[in-house]
Design a protein around this motif. Structure first.
Motif, PDB file in Angstrom:
ATOM      1  N   GLU A   1      -9.505  -8.201 -14.286  1.00 35.90           N
ATOM      2  CA  GLU A   1      -8.411  -8.171 -13.686  1.00 35.90           C
ATOM      3  C   GLU A   1      -8.561  -7.926 -12.077  1.00 35.90           C
ATOM      4  OE1 GLU A   1      -4.841  -8.210 -15.258  1.00 35.90           O
ATOM      5  OE2 GLU A   1      -4.233  -8.158 -13.172  1.00 35.90           O
ATOM      6  N   GLY A   2      -7.850  -8.695 -11.445  1.00 44.96           N
ATOM      7  CA  GLY A   2      -7.929  -8.112  -9.868  1.00 44.96           C
ATOM      8  C   GLY A   2      -9.113  -8.426  -9.016  1.00 44.96           C
TER       9      GLY A   2
ATOM     10  N   SER B   1      -5.518  -6.927  -6.762  1.00 43.10           N
ATOM     11  CA  SER B   1      -5.516  -5.331  -6.623  1.00 43.10           C
ATOM     12  C   SER B   1      -6.957  -4.860  -6.406  1.00 43.10           C
ATOM     13  CB  SER B   1      -5.167  -4.833  -7.833  1.00 43.10           C
ATOM     14  OG  SER B   1      -5.818  -5.037  -9.275  1.00 43.10           O
TER      15      SER B   1
ATOM     16  N   GLU C   1      -1.742 -11.687  -5.177  1.00 41.10           N
ATOM     17  CA  GLU C   1      -2.025 -10.377  -4.798  1.00 41.10           C
ATOM     18  C   GLU C   1      -2.949  -9.838  -5.571  1.00 41.10           C
ATOM     19  OE1 GLU C   1       0.775  -8.199  -2.887  1.00 41.10           O
ATOM     20  OE2 GLU C   1       1.779 -10.074  -1.933  1.00 41.10           O
TER      21      GLU C   1
END
Lengths: 412, 256
Positions: free
Chosen positions: A155-156, A57, A55
């Motif tokens: 990140e994400g 972000s 998942e």
């Protein structure tokens, strides 16, 4: 269909640009495509569910500067989290270097012409990659400066980028695909190379994503008559790292030299599938793949050379050598030769070995510590291929990174 | 300098050394001869710390340091050097890189300053010259594709650079023609000094014509069965080991 793929298909409906026709064709194929399972041969060793399950972000769009490579004067194209950040502005005769969205007809000419449709994530890239770059080198032009495409994944991020390259007849160019990132992210990066008659492509793909950065990508090359490819691929594994390489000898007397290196540690995975199609006579392929696999990591190499009935006088060599540093590490290697012509010279082989204890002892007997001797032996095994890289600045940049990686890899 | 007492050692559960005693003082050259399978090479491996060799009994000290307690690299740093009978090929690791790492590690362990790359290259070239190896050999993989003679000379070259206290030469003469033999011997002789000792393991007296030993020992069935001066080598060469066996049998009879 997986829920992730379902979402991708839905998102694709919002994409609308000059490549709509091609994207539509891929979308239809994608709708009928089967999500790989453990029983899908090409994905047998890949825990594809980590891709689906992650998942993300969504990444913040920070401005990040591309890693500098000392001594390399390159034309840089930089993507951060899949968004184009900069394109080298320098104007060079014979070179068109332009973003995918600005390329118009040139992009439509090159998009999806070389990449085979069988790659599921290539189709995903077809429908979602709105960012990318087109490198078009005019016939006869020799571009001295290497062109470097940097993909930084934070990140994400979920990023889908495309590289489209055309070398006109007799043209010469160096293209470096440089991927980097270590936090949770998803990335598909596909590149297509059309190498014209007597053209010479020097190619590098540094797939240096590690840690949680997941990446599925491809390099797809078509070689015209008397053209040359000199390619080096370097992979560090990650939670999921997969590359499909396809090289098609479409014109006779083409020469492909392909070296690949992978170095895996921890629980990393790296999967390299390569397919070389010799469709015409007198082609040459030299493919050397070497890997070091430590701790609990897993390497997959599937190398196929397919020599069609008309491809007489083909010379093809494929070699995969592996060093296993721990009894929990895993290597799945499968070199495949499929030959339908009768006058060819081909060889293939794969080996998996453990570190040479005699060499270790010999080095220790001269005062070198066991740990350092291991690093030197590992480095030596890989350095034989690094030494063959035509670009010395890149080799110099790579060596300390490899050493650093070796230093953390333990023999167990 | 080196003191071996009642050394018992085995490999793969096979007892090879069965009570070896040897005392070597600084500056001395000891030759060890003996039939095949007597344990000559095993002695070198046990002393240098090769894995798979286990010591059941006895002691080995180098200048008072218990060698058997040390890892192989620590023994080298303590000043032990073994010239291998069969030097190992290491493709991908250059001779120069390997030697620099070895010299660096040894100097660091002794608390000496590191040698700059430039100075080291000079030293290494000089060492090559001394054993008649072209300087290009420094760039090649360690022993990679070297001929038998080149490998042996490369061992001596390493010895010149590492400056050990105690050198064990394990059949450094095997497979050498007379010219190469002289090169090896000259390399060794150039290193003879009052504070450096040598153990020369050989089958043939020929090498000892060039490297004059202070003592000659005969190793048989895992221990020294006879010791003497350089003339013992000549006797062995003339009469073979059978003579020795007969003599021992006669001695045993007499004492009985």
């Amino acid at each position: 269909m997986s829920s992730w793929l379902q979402t991708a298909v839905e998102r694709a409906a919002d994409v609308s640009d000059g490549l709509a026709l091609k994207r539509q064709a891929s979308l239809e194929l994608l709708c009928d495509a089967k999500w790989p399972t453990r029983k899908t041969e090409a994905w047998k060793y890949v825990p594809i569910n980590v891709w689906e399950r992650a998942e993300l972000s969504g990444a913040t769009n920070d401005t990040v500067s591309a890693p500098v490579i000392d001594g390399l004067d390159s034309l840089d194209v930089v993507f951060v989290n899949g968004q184009l950040q900069s394109v080298a502005a320098e104007s060079i005769e014979g070179l068109t270097l332009i973003s995918l969205s600005d390329a118009g007809a040139q992009a439509a000419d090159l998009f999806g012409t070389i990449k085979p449709d069988r790659h599921l994530f290539g189709l995903v890239n077809d429908v979602l990659a709105t960012e990318g770059v087109v490198i078009d080198v005019a016939a006869g032009a020799e571009i001295e400066k290497p062109i470097r495409i940097v993909n930084l994944l934070g990140e994400g991020a979920e990023a889908h980028t495309r590289v489209l390259v055309r070398l006109g007849a007799g043209a010469k160019a160096t293209v470096i695909e440089h991927y980097s990132g270590n936090s949770l992210s998803r990335n598909t990066g596909f590149a297509e190379y059309q190498v014209g008659e007597k053209a010479q492509l020097e190619h590098y793909r540094f797939a240096l994503q590690t840690g949680e950065a997941m990446s599925i990508g491809g390099c797809h090359v078509e070689l015209a008559e008397h053209s040359e490819l000199n390619s080096t691929l370097v992979g560090f594994g990650s939670a999921l790292s997969r590359i499909d390489v396809d090289v098609t000898h479409a014109g006779s007397h083409a020469f492909a030299k392909m070296n690949a290196i992978y170095l895996l540690d921890g629980k990393e995975l790296f999967d390299l599938h390569s397919t070389i199609e010799h469709a015409v006579p007198n082609g040459t392929t030299e493919e050397n793949v070497r890997g070091i696999v430590a701790d609990n990591s897993r390497a997959v190499f599937n190398g196929r050379i397919h020599i069609h009935r008309d491809a007489q006088k083909t010379l093809a060599e494929l070699n995969n050598r592996n060093l296993l540093l721990s009894d929990r590490a895993e290597i799945n290697t499968k070199p495949e030769l499929e030959i339908y012509a009768d006058d060819v010279r081909c060889a293939h082989g794969a080996t998996v070995a453990e570190i040479d204890q005699k060499a270790l002892y010999y080095m220790q007997s001269r005062g070198v510590s066991r740990a350092q001797a291991q690093v030197m032996l590992n480095f030596g095994f890989i350095n034989e291929l690094v030494d063959q890289m035509p670009n010395e600045a890149l080799a110099e940049w790579l060596r300390p990174q490899l050493r650093e990686r070796f230093a953390s890899m333990e023999v167990k | 300098m080196l003191s071996i007492k009642n050394l018992h050692a085995s490999v793969e559960d096979k007892q090879i050394l069965k009570g070896l005693d040897l005392e070597i003082k600084p500056g001395e050259v000891h030759a060890i001869m003996g039939p095949n399978g007597a344990g000559k090479s095993t002695m070198g491996y046990v002393l240098s710390g090769r894995e798979g060799y286990s010591v059941e009994e006895g002691s080995v000290t180098l200048d008072g340091t218990d060698l058997l307690e040390l890892e192989a690299e620590e023994r080298a740093r303590a000043g032990l050097f073994l010239a291998f009978q069969y030097p190992v090929e290491i493709p991908g690791v250059s001779n120069l890189e390997f030697l620099k790492a070895a010299v660096d590690a040894q100097r660091e362990a002794r608390g000496e300053e590191a040698v700059s790359s430039k100075d080291f290259l000079k030293m290494a070239r000089e060492a090559c010259k001394q054993v008649h190896l072209p300087a290009e050999f420094l760039k090649r993989g360690v022993n990679e594709g070297f001929s038998g003679g080149e490998k042996k000379r490369n061992e001596i070259m390493q010895m010149l650079l590492l400056q050990p206290k105690l050198c064990i030469l394990d059949e450094s003469d095997s497979g050498l023609d007379i010219d190469a033999l002289q090169v090896v011997a000259e390399g060794v002789n150039s290193q003879r000094s009052p504070d450096r000792s040598f153990v020369v393991v050989t089958h043939y007296q020929r090498l000892l014509d060039y490297i004059k030993p202070d003592y000659v020992h005969v190793l048989s069935e895992g221990k020294i069965v006879k010791s003497g001066d350089a003339s013992l080598a000549q006797e062995l060469e003339d009469q073979g080991y059978a003579w020795l066996k007969e003599q021992r049998a006669a001695d045993a009879e007499q004492s009985a």
